[in-house]
Design an enzyme around this catalytic site. Structure first.
Site, PDB file in Angstrom:
ATOM      1  N   ASP A 155      -8.893  43.997 -24.982  1.00 46.67           N
ATOM      2  CA  ASP A 155      -7.567  43.635 -24.485  1.00 46.67           C
ATOM      3  C   ASP A 155      -6.619  43.546 -25.670  1.00 46.67           C
ATOM      4  O   ASP A 155      -7.035  43.173 -26.770  1.00 46.67           O
ATOM      5  CB  ASP A 155      -7.628  42.285 -23.766  1.00 46.67           C
ATOM      6  CG  ASP A 155      -6.373  42.040 -22.931  1.00 46.67           C
ATOM      7  OD1 ASP A 155      -5.404  41.461 -23.481  1.00 46.67           O
ATOM      8  OD2 ASP A 155      -6.339  42.440 -21.760  1.00 46.67           O
ATOM      9  N   TYR A 182       4.695  38.909 -25.327  1.00 47.31           N
ATOM     10  CA  TYR A 182       3.719  38.079 -24.614  1.00 47.31           C
ATOM     11  C   TYR A 182       3.640  36.672 -25.216  1.00 47.31           C
ATOM     12  O   TYR A 182       3.528  35.678 -24.500  1.00 47.31           O
ATOM     13  CB  TYR A 182       2.318  38.700 -24.688  1.00 47.31           C
ATOM     14  CG  TYR A 182       2.015  39.708 -23.614  1.00 47.31           C
ATOM     15  CD1 TYR A 182       1.901  39.324 -22.276  1.00 47.31           C
ATOM     16  CD2 TYR A 182       1.798  41.045 -23.930  1.00 47.31           C
ATOM     17  CE1 TYR A 182       1.594  40.248 -21.286  1.00 47.31           C
ATOM     18  CE2 TYR A 182       1.490  41.987 -22.945  1.00 47.31           C
ATOM     19  CZ  TYR A 182       1.388  41.573 -21.624  1.00 47.31           C
ATOM     20  OH  TYR A 182       1.078  42.490 -20.652  1.00 47.31           O
ATOM     21  N   ARG A 218     -18.374  42.280 -14.234  1.00 47.66           N
ATOM     22  CA  ARG A 218     -17.414  41.263 -14.651  1.00 47.66           C
ATOM     23  C   ARG A 218     -17.510  39.965 -13.852  1.00 47.66           C
ATOM     24  O   ARG A 218     -17.013  38.931 -14.277  1.00 47.66           O
ATOM     25  CB  ARG A 218     -15.976  41.823 -14.516  1.00 47.66           C
ATOM     26  CG  ARG A 218     -15.510  42.710 -15.644  1.00 47.66           C
ATOM     27  CD  ARG A 218     -14.825  41.940 -16.756  1.00 47.66           C
ATOM     28  NE  ARG A 218     -13.669  41.195 -16.276  1.00 47.66           N
ATOM     29  CZ  ARG A 218     -13.655  39.901 -16.060  1.00 47.66           C
ATOM     30  NH1 ARG A 218     -14.719  39.178 -16.285  1.00 47.66           N
ATOM     31  NH2 ARG A 218     -12.560  39.305 -15.628  1.00 47.66           N
ATOM     32  N   ARG A 268      -7.055  52.609 -18.791  1.00 45.73           N
ATOM     33  CA  ARG A 268      -7.754  51.672 -17.904  1.00 45.73           C
ATOM     34  C   ARG A 268      -8.832  52.368 -17.069  1.00 45.73           C
ATOM     35  O   ARG A 268      -9.046  52.020 -15.907  1.00 45.73           O
ATOM     36  CB  ARG A 268      -6.749  50.931 -17.002  1.00 45.73           C
ATOM     37  CG  ARG A 268      -6.919  49.407 -17.150  1.00 45.73           C
ATOM     38  CD  ARG A 268      -5.937  48.611 -16.338  1.00 45.73           C
ATOM     39  NE  ARG A 268      -4.622  48.582 -16.935  1.00 45.73           N
ATOM     40  CZ  ARG A 268      -3.483  48.535 -16.229  1.00 45.73           C
ATOM     41  NH1 ARG A 268      -3.508  48.532 -14.923  1.00 45.73           N
ATOM     42  NH2 ARG A 268      -2.332  48.479 -16.846  1.00 45.73           N
ATOM     43  N   ARG A 300     -11.119  47.689 -12.679  1.00 47.75           N
ATOM     44  CA  ARG A 300     -11.547  47.066 -11.421  1.00 47.75           C
ATOM     45  C   ARG A 300     -11.648  48.038 -10.252  1.00 47.75           C
ATOM     46  O   ARG A 300     -12.180  47.688  -9.197  1.00 47.75           O
ATOM     47  CB  ARG A 300     -10.575  45.936 -11.048  1.00 47.75           C
ATOM     48  CG  ARG A 300     -10.766  44.699 -11.898  1.00 47.75           C
ATOM     49  CD  ARG A 300      -9.730  43.639 -11.578  1.00 47.75           C
ATOM     50  NE  ARG A 300      -8.373  44.148 -11.807  1.00 47.75           N
ATOM     51  CZ  ARG A 300      -7.266  43.433 -11.614  1.00 47.75           C
ATOM     52  NH1 ARG A 300      -7.354  42.187 -11.181  1.00 47.75           N
ATOM     53  NH2 ARG A 300      -6.076  43.944 -11.854  1.00 47.75           N
TER      54      ARG A 300
END
Length: 367
Positions: free
Chosen positions: A86, A164, A50, A37, A41
């Site tokens: 992703d 998921y 983004r 990552r 962010r």
């Protein structure tokens, strides 16, 4: 620099191959380092890029994926880039709808509830048609990197994606998904097989597009114990490595190093060492010496600094890195965190981590 889409031919010559050499077990002057990552962010420029776009719309824009992949490399002397994407693009390719809900994370509008729901999934997926946007992003990024560092492609592993698809999002227990393993083992294997087949084609496609290494994320391994892992995760992890390598050979594509990262799966390290991957990634909950003892000398290790260590003062980060390098050794080792960077981390501390790995590993190698 991410505007012109060129063909996967004639890529720029690689200038820093330290990461690839370490992955293959060759000697390196310094220990290579990258962060899971690293495009995230915690970077203000990431948040700015983004801001205007839906998350999955960003994933479908090769130009934006390229820009986000390159941002951390403009700031830090990292030894590898990982394509911004992703793991849930694979369930999307199977026909499931996933939306990013602010404050909640990825959410499936219609998770799998009954065994019959498997019939709603695409049984034959044309990865070029469904995931071509990832391949375009890889090709574009590989050119835009100008040979600075290698580019890593990735996928989620079957069990993690299955969990998921059934839970419909994140879960602390994975109880719904695990109940399938106990109550519907045949259907679970059908789903895992379907996922594995798509993942194999997807990873081969990433190499054809220009990926120079591949990482498989079994992020939810910790929810399985040794028996369930043995039955429902390991066979597919093994099969993916084998099938990807044999397809790369068939298609005369480069045999790139492959990394398996099964989070919280200490109970399976010996098995993972023999699963066909050049590199085994480690989370922060195992001692380096123990991991090395279980995995042996012929596999490169990657990890395992606690991401929260990056909240510490910079001097402390340096001390922790030095200790980690002394424990793992500087060879057959790729420095990384034991999980991804968190969004409230200070970029300067990420820089301190990267620089400490380079400085301390060079010093240890000299002496």
């Amino acid at each position: 620099t991410c505007s012109l889409l060129r063909s996967p031919k004639g890529f720029p010559k690689l200038k820093n191959d330290t990461f690839l050499r370490a992955a293959r077990g060759e000697e390196t002057e310094h220990t290579p380092v990258w962060c899971m990552r690293q495009a995230g962010r915690y970077l203000p420029e990431f948040r700015e890029t983004r801001a205007s776009q839906d998350f999955f719309a960003t994933c479908r824009s090769p130009r934006l994926c390229c820009e986000l992949t390159l941002q951390p490399l403009r700031r830090f002397p990292l030894d590898a880039a990982i394509i911004f994407s992703d793991i849930l693009v694979v369930p999307q390719a199977l026909g499931m709808e996933v939306v990013m809900v602010p404050g909640k994370g990825p959410t499936f509008t219609e998770p799998l509830k009954e065994v019959e729901d498997l019939l709603k999934l695409q049984q034959k997926v044309d990865v070029m048609a469904e995931l071509g946007y990832v391949f375009q992003a890889i090709t574009l990024t590989r050119h835009s990197l100008e040979g600075k560092v290698p580019l890593i492609g990735f996928s989620g592993a079957p069990w993690t994606l299955m969990s998921y698809m059934i839970e419909g999002g994140g879960s602390t227990t994975m109880a719904k998904a695990k109940s399938w393993l106990y109550c519907h083992p045949e259907a679970s294997h059908r789903l895992l097989r379907l996922l594995a087949d798509v993942i194999i084609d997807y990873l081969v496609g990433q190499v054809a597009a220009g990926a120079q290494a591949l990482q498989l994320f079994e992020s939810h391994a910790g929810h399985l114990g040794p028996d369930l892992f043995q039955d429902f995760a390991l066979p597919y992890i093994r099969d993916i490595a084998q099938a990807v390598k044999s397809k790369l050979k068939q298609e005369a594509l480069p045999l790139v190093p492959m990394i398996i990262f099964a989070k919280d799966a200490h109970y399976a390290l010996r098995d993972l060492a023999h699963a066909g991957y050049e590199v085994v990634g480690l989370d922060w909950t195992i001692r380096p010496q123990e991991a090395r003892a279980q995995i042996g000398k012929d596999i490169t290790l990657q990890g395992n600094l606690d991401p929260c260590a990056l909240y510490a003062p910079k001097e402390k980060i340096g001390e922790l890195v030095k200790k980690m390098l002394e424990s793992f050794g500087t060879q057959r080792y790729i420095a990384n965190l034991g999980h991804g960077l968190y969004s409230d981390m200070n970029p300067e501390h990420v820089g301190a981590f990267v620089e400490a790995v380079h400085a301390h590993s060079r010093h240890i190698n000299k002496h």
